[in-house]
Design an enzyme around this catalytic site. Structure first.
Site, PDB file in Angstrom:
ATOM      1  N   HIS A  16      45.652  48.448  33.162  1.00 56.66           N
ATOM      2  CA  HIS A  16      44.571  48.670  34.129  1.00 56.66           C
ATOM      3  C   HIS A  16      44.138  50.124  34.082  1.00 56.66           C
ATOM      4  CE1 HIS A  16      42.543  47.418  38.056  1.00 56.66           C
ATOM      5  NE2 HIS A  16      42.182  48.672  37.857  1.00 56.66           N
ATOM      6  N   HIS A  18      40.353  52.466  33.379  1.00 55.73           N
ATOM      7  CA  HIS A  18      38.906  52.371  33.157  1.00 55.73           C
ATOM      8  C   HIS A  18      38.430  53.386  32.120  1.00 55.73           C
ATOM      9  CE1 HIS A  18      38.019  49.613  36.576  1.00 55.73           C
ATOM     10  NE2 HIS A  18      39.173  50.106  37.011  1.00 55.73           N
ATOM     11  N   ARG A  72      25.044  59.109  27.360  1.00 60.76           N
ATOM     12  CA  ARG A  72      23.608  58.856  27.172  1.00 60.76           C
ATOM     13  C   ARG A  72      23.269  58.188  25.853  1.00 60.76           C
ATOM     14  NH1 ARG A  72      21.279  64.545  29.687  1.00 60.76           N
ATOM     15  NH2 ARG A  72      22.514  64.407  31.603  1.00 60.76           N
ATOM     16  N   ASP A 139      34.036  44.434  32.318  1.00 61.37           N
ATOM     17  CA  ASP A 139      34.014  44.052  33.731  1.00 61.37           C
ATOM     18  C   ASP A 139      32.630  44.121  34.363  1.00 61.37           C
ATOM     19  OD1 ASP A 139      33.809  46.813  34.361  1.00 61.37           O
ATOM     20  OD2 ASP A 139      35.032  46.545  36.169  1.00 61.37           O
ATOM     21  N   GLY A 171      34.507  47.318  41.166  1.00 63.22           N
ATOM     22  CA  GLY A 171      33.628  47.782  42.235  1.00 63.22           C
ATOM     23  C   GLY A 171      34.180  47.427  43.602  1.00 63.22           C
ATOM     24  N   HIS A 198      39.661  42.519  39.643  1.00 58.70           N
ATOM     25  CA  HIS A 198      40.259  43.315  40.718  1.00 58.70           C
ATOM     26  C   HIS A 198      40.247  42.429  41.975  1.00 58.70           C
ATOM     27  CE1 HIS A 198      39.184  46.677  38.148  1.00 58.70           C
ATOM     28  NE2 HIS A 198      39.571  47.589  39.016  1.00 58.70           N
ATOM     29  N   GLU A 201      42.461  44.882  46.741  1.00 61.35           N
ATOM     30  CA  GLU A 201      42.626  46.346  46.719  1.00 61.35           C
ATOM     31  C   GLU A 201      42.174  46.888  48.076  1.00 61.35           C
ATOM     32  OE1 GLU A 201      40.028  48.361  43.978  1.00 61.35           O
ATOM     33  OE2 GLU A 201      41.041  50.290  44.187  1.00 61.35           O
ATOM     34  N   ASP A 279      44.613  53.495  36.430  1.00 64.40           N
ATOM     35  CA  ASP A 279      43.261  53.246  36.964  1.00 64.40           C
ATOM     36  C   ASP A 279      42.207  54.227  36.434  1.00 64.40           C
ATOM     37  OD1 ASP A 279      41.603  51.568  38.339  1.00 64.40           O
ATOM     38  OD2 ASP A 279      42.113  52.284  40.347  1.00 64.40           O
TER      39      ASP A 279
HETATM   40 ZN    ZN Z   1      40.428  49.543  38.609  1.00 65.32          ZN
END
Ligand code: ZN
Length: 342
Positions: A16, A18, A72, A139, A171, A198, A201, A279
């Site tokens: 887990h 990101h 970008r 995700d 999110g 997720h 949480e 995370d």
């Molecule tokens: Zn997360």
């Protein structure tokens, strides 16, 4: 050997973490330098370290979004991904399922094909040059609603990159009911992707139930609030559904008030499969090694206990069986203080 050194040297898998949230100050400095004059993010590492000192959660979001704004073009995506793998290699992370949100980049004008090529290029290079195996979880950014779910599904299934193994949902949870995403998860699962949303949480156990019932969750991202429901705890234990626990993140986002109150102890006591994860590590001022130290402290673990947590992550991963066997053997060898047998 100190426990800290044991953890640092231990071969690890992370489940887990990101993509953009893993950008370290060095990686961000590189991106800021590429866009000098067109960003407010400092390119000087020292100034940047200050920039990464968050005053509160709103400030964290502001910094996070300014990093998102630095992605970008495809070259930014490649540089970010490879930079994240370099940081993983330094921590002896051998395998990671990186949660990628392609919707944000495609929305900002990077063509889907170019995005896939960039992450795949970085993945192949990371494996060859750094010995870090990357896999992707695409995700849905829940706050962006059903449109983002459609785009994410299309990117995952139509442009499916070789490293893609799972489908997720991130999110905020408040105001974003999980059941509405069922059709997208149904199709992703039918196409062979694993389900790793997720849940639980920032909202209660009912969100975890929703993730299980409607989204077919095979692992739960966080699941911190599961401890509030004994029936859910039984279910998670009985079906061996792993929880991706991220302790420092839970403190940073204030879903847990104090580390001493973190429910990981209850999860372990109830016999759940617990994995340790970071995370958005640099954004929360941590890394995976630090998270293992935090958990070792909370649970009073020795080297054998820490190695068992590392094995949980390998077993709970979507790695092929051969890779699991090899990494488990490396963990065993580290615990035994030697090198794995050839
Ligand atoms: Zn997360």
């Amino acid at each position: 050997m100190s426990l800290r050194a044991f953890i640092a040297g231990m071969p690890k898998a992370e489940l887990h973490v990101h993509h953009v949230g893993s950008a370290s100050p060095q990686v961000v400095a590189g991106l800021a330098a590429r866009h000098e004059g067109r960003t407010s993010v400092p390119a000087d590492p020292e100034a940047l370290a200050k920039y990464f000192e968050f005053t509160d959660f709103a400030h964290f979001i502001e910094v996070y979004l300014s990093v998102v704004d630095l992605i970008r073009d495809a070259e930014d995506v490649r540089a970010l991904t490879y930079g994240v793998a370099q940081d993983m290699a330094r921590q002896n992370i051998r395998y990671a399922e990186l949660t990628v949100t392609p919707y944000s980049s495609v929305k900002r004008g990077i063509p889907g094909e170019a995005f896939m090529e960039a992450i795949e290029d970085a993945r192949v290079a990371a494996e060859k040059e750094l010995g870090v195996t990357l896999r992707w979880c695409f995700d849905i950014p829940g706050e962006a609603g059903l449109e983002s779910a459609e785009v994410t599904e299309r990117l995952a299934l139509d442009l499916r990159p070789d490293g893609l193994v799972s489908f997720g949902l991130g999110g905020p949870e408040i105001g974003v009911p999980r059941p509405q995403f069922q059709p997208f998860f149904d199709r992703a699962r039918a196409a062979g992707l694993h389900s790793v949303p997720h849940a639980g949480e920032s909202t209660g156990p009912e969100t975890v139930w929703d993730a299980l019932r409607f989204l077919g969750a095979e692992r739960i991202g966080h699941g911190t609030q599961s401890v509030g429901d004994p029936a859910l705890m039984d279910h998670l234990g009985e079906h061996r559904i792993p929880l991706e626990v991220c302790p420092t993140s839970n403190i940073a986002t204030r879903v847990v008030t104090r580390m001493e109150e973190h429910p990981i102890r209850q999860m372990v006591d109830a016999g759940l499969v617990v994995t340790v994860n970071s995370d958005d590590p640099p954004m929360f001022g941590t890394d995976l090694n630090r998270e293992y130290e935090v958990v070792a402290d909370l649970l009073g673990l020795d080297e054998a206990g820490v190695a068992e947590l590392a094995r949980n992550a390998v077993r709970s991963s979507f790695m092929e069986d051969g890779g699991k066997t090899r990494l488990l053997a490396e963990i065993d060898a580290h615990l035994a203080g030697g090198l794995p047998e050839a």
